[in-house]
Design a protein around this motif. Structure first.
Motif, PDB file in Angstrom:
ATOM      1  N   LYS A 154      -6.087   5.339  -5.605  1.00  0.00           N
ATOM      2  CA  LYS A 154      -6.394   6.716  -6.012  1.00  0.00           C
ATOM      3  C   LYS A 154      -7.050   7.482  -4.859  1.00  0.00           C
ATOM      4  O   LYS A 154      -6.741   8.642  -4.617  1.00  0.00           O
ATOM      5  N   ILE A 155      -7.943   6.817  -4.141  1.00  0.00           N
ATOM      6  CA  ILE A 155      -8.748   7.469  -3.110  1.00  0.00           C
ATOM      7  C   ILE A 155      -7.994   7.663  -1.792  1.00  0.00           C
ATOM      8  O   ILE A 155      -8.025   8.750  -1.207  1.00  0.00           O
ATOM      9  N   GLU A 156      -7.346   6.616  -1.316  1.00  0.00           N
ATOM     10  CA  GLU A 156      -6.785   6.628   0.036  1.00  0.00           C
ATOM     11  C   GLU A 156      -5.830   7.795   0.307  1.00  0.00           C
ATOM     12  O   GLU A 156      -5.987   8.486   1.321  1.00  0.00           O
ATOM     13  N   PRO A 157      -4.871   8.093  -0.563  1.00  0.00           N
ATOM     14  CA  PRO A 157      -3.972   9.208  -0.240  1.00  0.00           C
ATOM     15  C   PRO A 157      -4.673  10.565  -0.225  1.00  0.00           C
ATOM     16  O   PRO A 157      -4.294  11.456   0.539  1.00  0.00           O
ATOM     17  N   VAL A 158      -5.697  10.711  -1.032  1.00  0.00           N
ATOM     18  CA  VAL A 158      -6.433  11.982  -1.072  1.00  0.00           C
ATOM     19  C   VAL A 158      -7.216  12.173   0.224  1.00  0.00           C
ATOM     20  O   VAL A 158      -7.159  13.242   0.849  1.00  0.00           O
ATOM     21  N   ILE A 159      -7.939  11.146   0.655  1.00  0.00           N
ATOM     22  CA  ILE A 159      -8.693  11.246   1.906  1.00  0.00           C
ATOM     23  C   ILE A 159      -7.734  11.421   3.084  1.00  0.00           C
ATOM     24  O   ILE A 159      -7.995  12.232   3.983  1.00  0.00           O
ATOM     25  N   GLU A 160      -6.626  10.687   3.076  1.00  0.00           N
ATOM     26  CA  GLU A 160      -5.627  10.846   4.147  1.00  0.00           C
ATOM     27  C   GLU A 160      -5.175  12.296   4.253  1.00  0.00           C
ATOM     28  O   GLU A 160      -5.096  12.851   5.348  1.00  0.00           O
ATOM     29  N   ARG A 161      -4.865  12.896   3.129  1.00  0.00           N
ATOM     30  CA  ARG A 161      -4.396  14.287   3.113  1.00  0.00           C
ATOM     31  C   ARG A 161      -5.485  15.237   3.607  1.00  0.00           C
ATOM     32  O   ARG A 161      -5.217  16.152   4.385  1.00  0.00           O
ATOM     33  N   LEU A 162      -6.721  15.006   3.183  1.00  0.00           N
ATOM     34  CA  LEU A 162      -7.817  15.884   3.571  1.00  0.00           C
ATOM     35  C   LEU A 162      -8.159  15.787   5.058  1.00  0.00           C
ATOM     36  O   LEU A 162      -8.681  16.739   5.636  1.00  0.00           O
TER      37      LEU A 162
ATOM     38  N   MET B  13      -6.552  13.238  12.149  1.00  0.00           N
ATOM     39  CA  MET B  13      -7.229  11.953  12.042  1.00  0.00           C
ATOM     40  C   MET B  13      -6.561  11.146  10.940  1.00  0.00           C
ATOM     41  O   MET B  13      -6.230  11.678   9.892  1.00  0.00           O
ATOM     42  N   ASN B  14      -6.409   9.868  11.190  1.00  0.00           N
ATOM     43  CA  ASN B  14      -5.860   8.950  10.198  1.00  0.00           C
ATOM     44  C   ASN B  14      -6.989   8.271   9.439  1.00  0.00           C
ATOM     45  O   ASN B  14      -8.085   8.094   9.979  1.00  0.00           O
ATOM     46  N   PHE B  15      -6.677   7.859   8.220  1.00  0.00           N
ATOM     47  CA  PHE B  15      -7.636   7.146   7.385  1.00  0.00           C
ATOM     48  C   PHE B  15      -6.941   5.928   6.817  1.00  0.00           C
ATOM     49  O   PHE B  15      -5.772   5.983   6.418  1.00  0.00           O
ATOM     50  N   TRP B  16      -7.669   4.810   6.777  1.00  0.00           N
ATOM     51  CA  TRP B  16      -7.114   3.560   6.267  1.00  0.00           C
ATOM     52  C   TRP B  16      -8.179   2.830   5.478  1.00  0.00           C
ATOM     53  O   TRP B  16      -9.349   2.825   5.863  1.00  0.00           O
ATOM     54  N   MET B  17      -7.790   2.229   4.369  1.00  0.00           N
ATOM     55  CA  MET B  17      -8.711   1.470   3.524  1.00  0.00           C
ATOM     56  C   MET B  17      -8.172   0.070   3.280  1.00  0.00           C
ATOM     57  O   MET B  17      -6.963  -0.119   3.159  1.00  0.00           O
ATOM     58  N   SER B  18      -9.105  -0.862   3.135  1.00  0.00           N
ATOM     59  CA  SER B  18      -8.780  -2.220   2.740  1.00  0.00           C
ATOM     60  C   SER B  18     -10.022  -2.812   2.078  1.00  0.00           C
ATOM     61  O   SER B  18     -11.008  -2.096   1.866  1.00  0.00           O
ATOM     62  N   SER B  19      -9.956  -4.107   1.772  1.00  0.00           N
ATOM     63  CA  SER B  19     -11.135  -4.729   1.161  1.00  0.00           C
ATOM     64  C   SER B  19     -11.202  -6.210   1.493  1.00  0.00           C
ATOM     65  O   SER B  19     -10.207  -6.835   1.841  1.00  0.00           O
ATOM     66  N   GLU B  20     -12.407  -6.716   1.382  1.00  0.00           N
ATOM     67  CA  GLU B  20     -12.679  -8.146   1.359  1.00  0.00           C
ATOM     68  C   GLU B  20     -13.312  -8.361  -0.003  1.00  0.00           C
ATOM     69  O   GLU B  20     -14.400  -7.844  -0.263  1.00  0.00           O
ATOM     70  N   GLN B  21     -12.601  -9.068  -0.876  1.00  0.00           N
ATOM     71  CA  GLN B  21     -13.083  -9.144  -2.248  1.00  0.00           C
ATOM     72  C   GLN B  21     -12.891 -10.519  -2.849  1.00  0.00           C
ATOM     73  O   GLN B  21     -12.020 -11.273  -2.446  1.00  0.00           O
ATOM     74  N   HIS B  22     -13.731 -10.794  -3.827  1.00  0.00           N
ATOM     75  CA  HIS B  22     -13.665 -12.034  -4.581  1.00  0.00           C
ATOM     76  C   HIS B  22     -12.587 -11.893  -5.655  1.00  0.00           C
ATOM     77  O   HIS B  22     -12.289 -10.783  -6.111  1.00  0.00           O
ATOM     78  N   ALA B  23     -12.051 -13.018  -6.091  1.00  0.00           N
ATOM     79  CA  ALA B  23     -11.015 -13.003  -7.130  1.00  0.00           C
ATOM     80  C   ALA B  23     -11.509 -12.368  -8.430  1.00  0.00           C
ATOM     81  O   ALA B  23     -10.703 -11.838  -9.209  1.00  0.00           O
ATOM     82  N   LEU B  24     -12.830 -12.378  -8.658  1.00  0.00           N
ATOM     83  CA  LEU B  24     -13.386 -11.775  -9.874  1.00  0.00           C
ATOM     84  C   LEU B  24     -13.082 -10.275  -9.985  1.00  0.00           C
ATOM     85  O   LEU B  24     -13.112  -9.712 -11.068  1.00  0.00           O
ATOM     86  N   VAL B  25     -12.806  -9.639  -8.863  1.00  0.00           N
ATOM     87  CA  VAL B  25     -12.535  -8.199  -8.866  1.00  0.00           C
ATOM     88  C   VAL B  25     -11.172  -7.903  -9.474  1.00  0.00           C
ATOM     89  O   VAL B  25     -10.971  -6.852 -10.081  1.00  0.00           O
ATOM     90  N   GLY B  26     -10.246  -8.819  -9.348  1.00  0.00           N
ATOM     91  CA  GLY B  26      -8.902  -8.596  -9.875  1.00  0.00           C
ATOM     92  C   GLY B  26      -8.242  -7.411  -9.179  1.00  0.00           C
ATOM     93  O   GLY B  26      -8.366  -7.245  -7.967  1.00  0.00           O
ATOM     94  N   ASP B  27      -7.562  -6.583  -9.957  1.00  0.00           N
ATOM     95  CA  ASP B  27      -6.854  -5.420  -9.412  1.00  0.00           C
ATOM     96  C   ASP B  27      -7.715  -4.164  -9.358  1.00  0.00           C
ATOM     97  O   ASP B  27      -7.241  -3.117  -8.914  1.00  0.00           O
ATOM     98  N   ALA B  28      -8.952  -4.237  -9.804  1.00  0.00           N
ATOM     99  CA  ALA B  28      -9.784  -3.034  -9.934  1.00  0.00           C
ATOM    100  C   ALA B  28      -9.973  -2.300  -8.612  1.00  0.00           C
ATOM    101  O   ALA B  28      -9.835  -1.075  -8.545  1.00  0.00           O
ATOM    102  N   GLU B  29     -10.261  -3.017  -7.544  1.00  0.00           N
ATOM    103  CA  GLU B  29     -10.461  -2.374  -6.245  1.00  0.00           C
ATOM    104  C   GLU B  29      -9.161  -1.744  -5.766  1.00  0.00           C
ATOM    105  O   GLU B  29      -9.150  -0.627  -5.259  1.00  0.00           O
ATOM    106  N   PHE B  30      -8.058  -2.443  -5.948  1.00  0.00           N
ATOM    107  CA  PHE B  30      -6.744  -1.941  -5.551  1.00  0.00           C
ATOM    108  C   PHE B  30      -6.416  -0.637  -6.276  1.00  0.00           C
ATOM    109  O   PHE B  30      -5.924   0.318  -5.683  1.00  0.00           O
TER     110      PHE B  30
END
Length: 135
Positions: free
Chosen positions: A23-31, A1-18
């Motif tokens: 950190k999360i996406e490659p770990v879930i992909e591997r699992l 199974m493949n896993f993919w992440m993205s976001s819809e975010q306000h500019a106030l978030v900056g780079d935090a979500e990215f």
């Protein structure tokens, strides 16, 4: 199974979500790379929504199953202020909580024949990622 992440975010978030997503996406992909669900889904697409209260209504939570592509798409809202006030481990934890909630949302899809075993496998992957990323 493949896993993919993205976001819809306000500019106030900056780079935090990215940063948290990277950190999360490659770990879930591997699992999940060797996982085959009973419902025969090929990809889990997760989109986090981080918008201020006055805009969050424009970005509703969504759960869809694209049967022809065998893709589950889930869009989950996270509280913008809480996310911005958290440190990186807190942000990662909030996103993992949203991932777990997205699995719960999958159960309500009528066109998807997801089994209890499938949801357990997905939630287990999220919890393994949590242990790996936050220990």
């Amino acid at each position: 199974m493949n896993f993919w992440m993205s976001s819809e975010q306000h500019a106030l978030v900056g780079d935090a979500e990215f940063i948290a997503r990277n950190k999360i996406e490659p770990v879930i992909e591997r699992l999940l790379e060797q996982v085959n669900l009973d419902c025969e889904v090929d990809r889990w697409s997760f989109i986090s929504i981080l918008m201020p209260d006055d805009r969050v209504g424009d970005y509703p939570e969504v759960r869809r199953y694209h049967k022809s592509k065998k893709v589950i798409e889930v869009r989950v809202q996270l509280p913008l202020n809480d996310f911005n006030e958290a440190d990186v481990p807190g942000q990662v934890s909030m996103m993992l909580d949203a991932l777990s909630r997205s699995v719960d949302m999958m159960e309500g899809l009528k066109s998807l024949k997801i089994t209890h075993g499938d949801t357990c496998v997905l939630k287990e992957a999220v919890e393994k990622a949590r242990a790996e990323l936050l220990s």
